[in-house]
Design an enzyme around this catalytic site. Structure first.
Site, short mmCIF file in Angstrom:
data_model
loop_
_atom_site.label_atom_id
_atom_site.label_comp_id
_atom_site.label_asym_id
_atom_site.label_seq_id
_atom_site.Cartn_x
_atom_site.Cartn_y
_atom_site.Cartn_z
N GLU A 1 -92.24 68.88 10.45
CA GLU A 1 -92.78 70.18 10.88
C GLU A 1 -91.83 71.35 10.61
O GLU A 1 -92.28 72.46 10.37
CB GLU A 1 -93.15 70.14 12.37
CG GLU A 1 -91.97 69.84 13.26
CD GLU A 1 -92.32 69.84 14.75
OE1 GLU A 1 -93.28 70.49 15.15
OE2 GLU A 1 -91.60 69.16 15.50
N ARG B 1 -88.12 72.18 30.97
CA ARG B 1 -87.07 72.96 30.31
C ARG B 1 -86.62 73.98 31.36
O ARG B 1 -87.43 74.76 31.85
CB ARG B 1 -87.60 73.66 29.07
CG ARG B 1 -88.11 72.67 28.01
CD ARG B 1 -88.26 73.35 26.66
NE ARG B 1 -89.06 72.57 25.73
CZ ARG B 1 -88.62 71.50 25.07
NH1 ARG B 1 -87.38 71.07 25.25
NH2 ARG B 1 -89.41 70.85 24.23
N ASP C 1 -86.39 62.64 17.78
CA ASP C 1 -85.91 63.22 16.53
C ASP C 1 -84.74 62.46 15.90
O ASP C 1 -84.46 62.62 14.72
CB ASP C 1 -85.47 64.67 16.77
CG ASP C 1 -86.66 65.58 17.07
OD1 ASP C 1 -87.79 65.16 16.78
OD2 ASP C 1 -86.45 66.68 17.59
N ALA D 1 -82.86 50.82 33.68
CA ALA D 1 -81.55 50.20 33.44
C ALA D 1 -80.45 50.89 34.24
O ALA D 1 -79.59 50.23 34.82
CB ALA D 1 -81.23 50.25 31.95
O1 F6P Z 1 -87.20 67.64 20.30
C1 F6P Z 1 -88.19 66.70 20.12
C2 F6P Z 1 -89.47 67.29 19.66
O2 F6P Z 1 -90.36 66.24 19.68
C3 F6P Z 1 -89.54 67.98 18.29
O3 F6P Z 1 -89.57 67.15 17.18
C4 F6P Z 1 -90.78 68.81 18.45
O4 F6P Z 1 -90.79 69.87 17.59
C5 F6P Z 1 -90.66 69.26 19.87
O5 F6P Z 1 -89.95 68.27 20.54
C6 F6P Z 1 -91.94 69.57 20.53
O6 F6P Z 1 -91.66 70.22 21.75
P1 F6P Z 1 -92.78 70.74 22.73
O7 F6P Z 1 -93.42 69.54 23.32
O8 F6P Z 1 -92.03 71.54 23.73
O9 F6P Z 1 -93.74 71.51 21.90
#
Ligand code: F6P
Length: 304
Positions: free
Chosen positions: A208, A57, A113, A7
């Protein structure tokens, strides 16, 4: 994310702009990993999970030197604005570029999330919830047939939006989320009461960030004697073909963010409130906590 990218690219081209996509997010801007994106390069991706630009990241982007390098590369590539698609961390980076370097940015909320303020939904949430609900439905078949209690762990490090939504839609007996204290004694009591009324199986959803499915499952077994099992859904919630709702949301928000940037607005994030696409300052979005809906919590207990 791919639908949002498509988009942004197509709306920008429609407005006469050229688009460069940077692989690996901010890390890719620092490493100068830009490549021209045409209408064709974003073809055939509307139904694909993940992101064709891939992501990373970036520790370096958290430093001023890293951001300085990124801005230099943006200028060197002739970029006059940047659309950032992502969650909390991505938007924090966008705000820094806006505030420290006065670089034109707009944001698109992308996070399963759904914890980003200024929008009712962020991209990915609906798909993740639907994946979780499908998994809960499948697990229920065994729970029912074998007369067991299942504890299913869903994603949500800091909040329980996925857990709550999937729990309601999946008919869970209890939902355990980080925003709300939970009491295992009370949960076990209600499981026992349900058993006395003839209920032979139960499903409990835990985010979690609120606890580990296996530990909760062991605890329930120890307190009640019921046969229990734990299931962790994990990253399966992060992938797969997006739902219709997510695709439309991504298209609306991606196009809005590109349009606003090209019209001279800066430091904003596109979001959806009710049926309308809105724009909020990223500074507002990041300084506002998205609250859990108490009515939904009540629904879980009322329906169990
Ligand atoms: O921020 C989104 C999310 O999906 C969280 O709910 C989850 O804890 C995290 O990312 C997982 O991150 P990674 O893939 O770095 O373990």
């Amino acid at each position: 994310m791919n639908a949002a990218l498509r988009a942004v690219v197509r709306a920008s081209i429609k407005r006469g702009a050229e688009v460069i996509g940077f692989d690996h997010g901010y890390e890719g801007i620092i490493n100068n990993e830009g490549r021209p994106l045409t209408s064709t390069s974003v073809g055939g991706i509307i139904d694909r999970g993940g992101t064709i630009l891939r992501t990373a990241r970036s520790k370096r982007f958290m430093t001023l030197e890293g951001r300085q390098l990124a801005v230099e590369n943006l200028h060197a590539n002739g970029c006059e604005g940047l659309v950032v698609i992502g969650g909390d961390g991505s938007l924090t980076g966008a705000l820094k570029l806006h505030e420290e370097f006065d670089f034109p940015v707009t944001g698109v909320p992308g996070s399963i999330d759904n914890d980003i303020a200024g929008t009712d939904f962020s991209i990915g949430f609906d798909t993740a919830v639907n994946t979780a609900v499908e998994a809960i439905d499948r697990v229920r078949d065994t729970a029912y047939s074998h007369e067991r209690v299942f504890v299913i762990e869903v994603m949500g490090r800091r909040n329980g939006f996925i857990a709550l939504e999937a729990g309601i839609a999946g008919g869970a007996e209890a939902v355990i989320i980080p925003e709300e204290e939970h009491n295992m004694k009370l949960i076990c009591e209600s499981l026992r009461e349900a058993f006395q009324k003839g209920k032979r199986s139960s499903i409990i959803i835990v985010a979690e960030g609120a606890g580990k499915a296996q530990e909760i499952s062991d605890d329930i077994h120890a307190q009640t004697g019921f046969e229990t099992r734990a299931v962790v859904l994990g990253h399966m919630q992060r992938g797969g073909s997006p739902t219709q709702a997510d695709r439309v949301l991504a298209l609306r928000l991606g196009a809005m963010a590109a349009n606003r940037l090209l019209s001279g607005y800066r430091g904003e994030m596109a979001g959806v409130e009710g049926t309308k696409v809105v724009n909020h300052a990223i500074s507002y979005v990041l300084s506002t906590e998205r609250e859990i809906d108490r009515e939904r919590l009540w629904l879980v207990s009322a329906m169990s």
